[in-house]
Structures are given as structure tokens and as C-alpha cells.
Design a protein around this motif. Structure first.
Motif, PDB file in Angstrom:
ATOM      1  N   LYS A   1       1.005  -0.071  -4.475  1.00 14.67           N
ATOM      2  CA  LYS A   1       1.912  -0.447  -5.568  1.00 14.67           C
ATOM      3  C   LYS A   1       1.120  -0.836  -6.814  1.00 14.67           C
ATOM      4  CE  LYS A   1       3.913  -3.775  -3.144  1.00 14.67           C
ATOM      5  NZ  LYS A   1       3.144  -3.519  -1.907  1.00 14.67           N
ATOM      6  N   THR A   2       0.153  -1.730  -6.633  1.00 16.54           N
ATOM      7  CA  THR A   2      -0.621  -2.217  -7.780  1.00 16.54           C
ATOM      8  C   THR A   2      -1.423  -1.079  -8.416  1.00 16.54           C
ATOM      9  OG1 THR A   2      -0.824  -4.311  -6.602  1.00 16.54           O
ATOM     10  CG2 THR A   2      -2.216  -4.015  -8.529  1.00 16.54           C
TER      11      THR A   2
ATOM     12  N   ASP B   1      -3.117  -9.253  -7.490  1.00 17.82           N
ATOM     13  CA  ASP B   1      -2.499  -8.098  -8.146  1.00 17.82           C
ATOM     14  C   ASP B   1      -2.326  -8.344  -9.642  1.00 17.82           C
ATOM     15  OD1 ASP B   1      -2.404  -7.066  -5.645  1.00 17.82           O
ATOM     16  OD2 ASP B   1      -0.228  -7.176  -5.423  1.00 17.82           O
TER      17      ASP B   1
ATOM     18  N   GLU C   1       6.536  -5.793  -9.542  1.00 20.32           N
ATOM     19  CA  GLU C   1       5.922  -5.471  -8.253  1.00 20.32           C
ATOM     20  C   GLU C   1       6.467  -6.453  -7.222  1.00 20.32           C
ATOM     21  OE1 GLU C   1       1.654  -4.995  -7.954  1.00 20.32           O
ATOM     22  OE2 GLU C   1       1.765  -5.071  -5.767  1.00 20.32           O
TER      23      GLU C   1
HETATM   24 MG    MG Z   1      -0.032  -5.043  -4.816  1.00 18.84          MG
END
Ligand code: MG
Length: 224
Positions: A53-54, A82, A127
Motif C-alpha cells: 500500500k505504502t 509509513d 492508507e
Molecule cells: Mg503501509
């Protein structure tokens, strides 16, 4: 085979859960109204820990090169790992630590947005906390919900998490370069996704190399 199915909760638990979910939905609607009024397009990014995701958010930010016109809310139990990584790309970043909670909720987003400088922000990425179960049930008021799943999560991940993939507006299959080594078939995963959510864009990506990033931006309808 004997199967025990959940559903035998006490009435008290069911009422509590219904109440919590409906309160969250109401706050999510308010969040969406605020985003609309402020002309901010918001995107909720969900997926397991380690799905990328990051890295995907960083790659999108690099491609968009919009600086402070982008804001990111980074959800995590306790760390700022993150948020620190995302900050390197130049957006406005707000960390939300959820403690023991396995998902963000609309109330936390509202608190984060109150701390944001909304002026000039066009796009907000959120996120979510890393897992494929809890975040799906808690809409945040985002315009789009994207789920990232990586081939390293094995061949059954999508089938095993039907609820979150049903919620998705865009599905990203990440770390596509590792599919062979993992003996995972991207086409099979795509078929699984289509069974759950037939019309949703399914994009193969390698976020670290930037593969698939323009397609993701396009599928989200982001105009820089
Ligand atoms: Mg992440």
C-alpha cells in the motif's frame, strides 16, 4: 465435514455492532460531504500488511508530482513508518494511530481532516490499517476504495476475503514480478476477483518499479 457458522451471537452483541456500523456510516456521509464541498477527491487504500500500500501510494505521488496538492492520512496501530516514507514524496501527511483497532473509521478520519490544511488540496489518499477483514466494514466517506493484494499472499487470498473485494472500486495485484517464484497465477486471482466483483478494474502492478501506476491513476479517475 462438520461446519460451525457464526451468527449465534447474543442479541446484545448484534445490537452493539449494528449501532456502531450505522453511526460510522452516518459520519462517513458527513466526511464525503466535506470532501465534496472542499473539492477534494478521496481514496481509501486497503490491503494486508506487506501488500505494498505504502509503496503504491509513493509511486502514485511520484507520478502525479503534485506536491502539497495531495494529502495522505496514514493509518497504523502504533508506528509512523509509513507516514515517514510517504512524507519523502512531499505531500501533507497526517498520521493516525489506532492503537489496538484493526481499521480506520469515519470518526478518526474526521479528526485527521480537522488537523489538515484543506486549502489547495485536490486529492486525499487514506492508507488504511493493514488487513483484509475489518477495514471493509467501515467506510470512511472516501469517493473510491482500492484494495491492494500481492502475489506473495498466496493463491487463495481473494477467495478468502470476499467482503473487502466486493467493496472495492479498483483492485490492484501487486508484486507481479514475483508471481512465478510464488507459483501463483495472476489470471486465476483475476478470475477470483471477477467472480466477487465482476466489473471492477483489476490492475497488475509492481509498485516498486512503477509498473501499472498510470493504469491505477486512470482507473481512479485522478486528473492531475
Ligand atoms: Mg503501509
Amino acid at each position: 465435514m462438520k461446519i460451525v457458522k457464526s451468527g449465534g451471537q447474543e442479541i446484545f452483541d448484534i445490537e452493539l455492532e449494528k449501532d456502531l456500523l450505522s453511526r460510522n456510516r452516518k459520519l462517513a456521509k458527513e466526511n464525503k460531504r466535506l470532501f465534496d464541498e472542499s473539492n477534494i477527491m478521496s481514496i481509501d487504500i486497503m490491503g494486508s500488511i506487506g501488500s505494498g500500500k505504502t509503496s503504491m501510494i509513493k509511486a502514485i505521488l511520484r507520478k502525479l508530482a503534485m506536491g502539497k496538492k495531495v494529502a495522505v492520512i496514514a493509518g497504523d496501530l502504533t508506528t509512523t513508518i509509513d507516514a515517514d516514507r510517504i512524507e519523502e514524496e512531499g505531500p501533507q501527511v497526517i498520521q493516525v494511530n489506532t492503537g489496538k483497532e484493526c481499521h480506520l473509521d469515519a470518526h478518526l478520519i474526521r479528526q485527521a481532516v480537522r488537523r489538515m490544511k484543506l486549502d489547495g488540496v485536490k486529492i486525499l489518499f487514506i492508507e488504511n490499517v493493514g488487513n483484509l477483514i475489518c477495514p471493509g466494514e467501515f467506510p470512511l466517506g472516501a469517493h473510491k476504495r482500492l484494495v491492494v493484494v500481492s502475489v506473495t499472499e498466496g493463491p487463495y487470498t481473494i477467495m478468502k476475503h470476499p467482503y473487502i473485494f466486493k467493496e472495492a472500486d479498483v483492485i490492484v495485484l501487486n508484486k507481479i514480478d514475483l508471481a512465478k517464484a510464488m507459483k501463483v497465477s495472476p489470471s486465476r486471482l483475476e478470475q477470483d476477483a471477477k467472480k466477487i466483483n465482476p466489473h471492477v478494474p483489476f490492475i497488475r502492478a509492481n509498485a516498486l518499479k512503477g509498473v501499472g501506476i498510470p493504469k491505477i491513476i486512470n482507473a481512479l479517475g485522478i486528473k492531475s
